[in-house]
Design a protein around this motif. Structure first.
Motif, PDB file in Angstrom:
ATOM      1  N   GLU A   1      -9.086  38.365  11.292  1.00 19.86           N
ATOM      2  CA  GLU A   1      -7.686  37.582  11.787  1.00 19.86           C
ATOM      3  C   GLU A   1      -8.014  37.089  12.480  1.00 19.86           C
ATOM      4  OE1 GLU A   1      -3.584  39.706  11.448  1.00 19.86           O
ATOM      5  OE2 GLU A   1      -4.494  41.348  11.736  1.00 19.86           O
TER       6      GLU A   1
ATOM      7  N   ILE B   1      -6.387  34.345  15.433  1.00 23.52           N
ATOM      8  CA  ILE B   1      -5.197  34.180  15.787  1.00 23.52           C
ATOM      9  C   ILE B   1      -5.467  32.611  16.855  1.00 23.52           C
ATOM     10  CG2 ILE B   1      -3.375  34.530  17.771  1.00 23.52           C
ATOM     11  CD1 ILE B   1      -4.764  37.318  16.363  1.00 23.52           C
TER      12      ILE B   1
ATOM     13  N   SER C   1      -8.853  40.713   3.527  1.00 19.40           N
ATOM     14  CA  SER C   1      -8.007  41.683   4.056  1.00 19.40           C
ATOM     15  C   SER C   1      -8.315  43.054   3.234  1.00 19.40           C
ATOM     16  CB  SER C   1      -6.809  41.668   3.451  1.00 19.40           C
ATOM     17  OG  SER C   1      -5.855  42.459   3.389  1.00 19.40           O
TER      18      SER C   1
ATOM     19  N   THR D   1      -9.031  31.339  21.394  1.00 21.70           N
ATOM     20  CA  THR D   1      -8.620  31.524  19.963  1.00 21.70           C
ATOM     21  C   THR D   1      -9.305  32.636  20.068  1.00 21.70           C
ATOM     22  OG1 THR D   1      -9.353  29.582  19.152  1.00 21.70           O
ATOM     23  CG2 THR D   1      -9.806  31.511  17.396  1.00 21.70           C
ATOM     24  N   GLU D   2      -8.506  33.399  19.281  1.00 22.77           N
ATOM     25  CA  GLU D   2      -8.201  35.346  19.217  1.00 22.77           C
ATOM     26  C   GLU D   2      -9.081  35.506  17.901  1.00 22.77           C
ATOM     27  OE1 GLU D   2      -4.884  37.773  20.460  1.00 22.77           O
ATOM     28  OE2 GLU D   2      -4.693  36.854  22.596  1.00 22.77           O
ATOM     29  N   THR D   3      -9.536  36.691  17.595  1.00 23.73           N
ATOM     30  CA  THR D   3     -10.272  37.296  16.664  1.00 23.73           C
ATOM     31  C   THR D   3      -9.853  38.501  15.882  1.00 23.73           C
ATOM     32  OG1 THR D   3     -12.270  35.436  16.137  1.00 23.73           O
ATOM     33  CG2 THR D   3     -11.991  37.675  15.076  1.00 23.73           C
ATOM     34  N   LEU D   4      -9.371  38.732  15.819  1.00 20.29           N
ATOM     35  CA  LEU D   4      -9.091  40.196  15.420  1.00 20.29           C
ATOM     36  C   LEU D   4      -9.808  41.240  13.594  1.00 20.29           C
ATOM     37  CD1 LEU D   4      -7.359  42.895  16.456  1.00 20.29           C
ATOM     38  CD2 LEU D   4      -5.717  41.949  15.058  1.00 20.29           C
TER      39      LEU D   4
ATOM     40  N   GLY E   1      -1.533  29.802  14.265  1.00 13.29           N
ATOM     41  CA  GLY E   1      -0.584  30.445  14.302  1.00 13.29           C
ATOM     42  C   GLY E   1      -2.094  31.452  13.488  1.00 13.29           C
ATOM     43  N   ASP E   2      -1.773  32.734  13.410  1.00 15.38           N
ATOM     44  CA  ASP E   2      -2.020  34.007  12.597  1.00 15.38           C
ATOM     45  C   ASP E   2      -2.114  33.328  11.659  1.00 15.38           C
ATOM     46  OD1 ASP E   2      -3.561  36.125  11.163  1.00 15.38           O
ATOM     47  OD2 ASP E   2      -1.623  37.517  12.452  1.00 15.38           O
ATOM     48  N   GLN E   3      -4.002  33.117  11.239  1.00 11.49           N
ATOM     49  CA  GLN E   3      -4.761  33.571   9.590  1.00 11.49           C
ATOM     50  C   GLN E   3      -5.949  34.291   9.330  1.00 11.49           C
ATOM     51  OE1 GLN E   3      -4.478  30.648   8.126  1.00 11.49           O
ATOM     52  NE2 GLN E   3      -2.461  30.004   9.949  1.00 11.49           N
ATOM     53  N   GLU E   4      -5.241  34.999   8.069  1.00 13.90           N
ATOM     54  CA  GLU E   4      -6.138  36.276   7.709  1.00 13.90           C
ATOM     55  C   GLU E   4      -7.274  35.792   6.786  1.00 13.90           C
ATOM     56  OE1 GLU E   4      -4.934  40.010   6.014  1.00 13.90           O
ATOM     57  OE2 GLU E   4      -5.103  38.975   4.370  1.00 13.90           O
TER      58      GLU E   4
ATOM     59  N   ARG F   1      -3.411  28.620  18.977  1.00 11.53           N
ATOM     60  CA  ARG F   1      -2.552  28.782  19.533  1.00 11.53           C
ATOM     61  C   ARG F   1      -2.143  27.668  19.063  1.00 11.53           C
ATOM     62  NH1 ARG F   1      -3.245  26.844  25.147  1.00 11.53           N
ATOM     63  NH2 ARG F   1      -2.169  28.896  25.516  1.00 11.53           N
TER      64      ARG F   1
END
Length: 118
Positions: free
Chosen positions: A29, A31, A42, A104-107, A36-39, A33
């Motif tokens: 994912e 994330i 999956s 930017t966050e990558t989870l 938002g949150d983009q996958e 600002r």
């Protein structure tokens, strides 16, 4: 509680992490600002994560390890600033949070593939 990995250890840590979690199911994912949150992926088979200190990039690769998932996806994280890992007791699930210089966050969330019953 997430464990923050010092940048001098990123390359060795991520190489070991990739070996220990090869074949786990992965969800990626992004994330941010602004969006938002983009996958991105999956629950595809996890094939690796690595750090390139020369170009200051982290690469996350999923898929491409069987006929069920013949194509692979490589996600690139530019200018990472923070790498943190969280493991659940027993090693069933793990996650890595990568924060880029632009926040930017990558989870990356990993889980063991379910075993088939006989």
């Amino acid at each position: 509680m997430p464990e923050h990995i010092e940048q001098v250890h990123w390359q060795a840590f991520l190489d070991d992490f990739a070996k220990q979690h090869h074949g786990f199911e992965a969800r990626i994912e992004i994330i941010g600002r602004d969006f938002g949150d983009q996958e991105v992926a999956s629950w595809l088979p996890f094939t690796g994560i690595s750090y390139d200190p020369h170009y200051h990039q982290i690469f996350i690769t999923v898929g491409g390890i069987s006929s069920h998932y013949p194509a692979h996806l490589t996600h690139r994280v530019e200018r990472p600033h923070t790498v943190a890992v969280h493991d659940t007791p027993g090693g069933g699930d793990s996650s890595i949070l990568i924060v880029s210089e632009d926040t930017t966050e990558t989870l990356v969330t990993l889980r063991r593939q379910p075993q088939l019953t006989r």
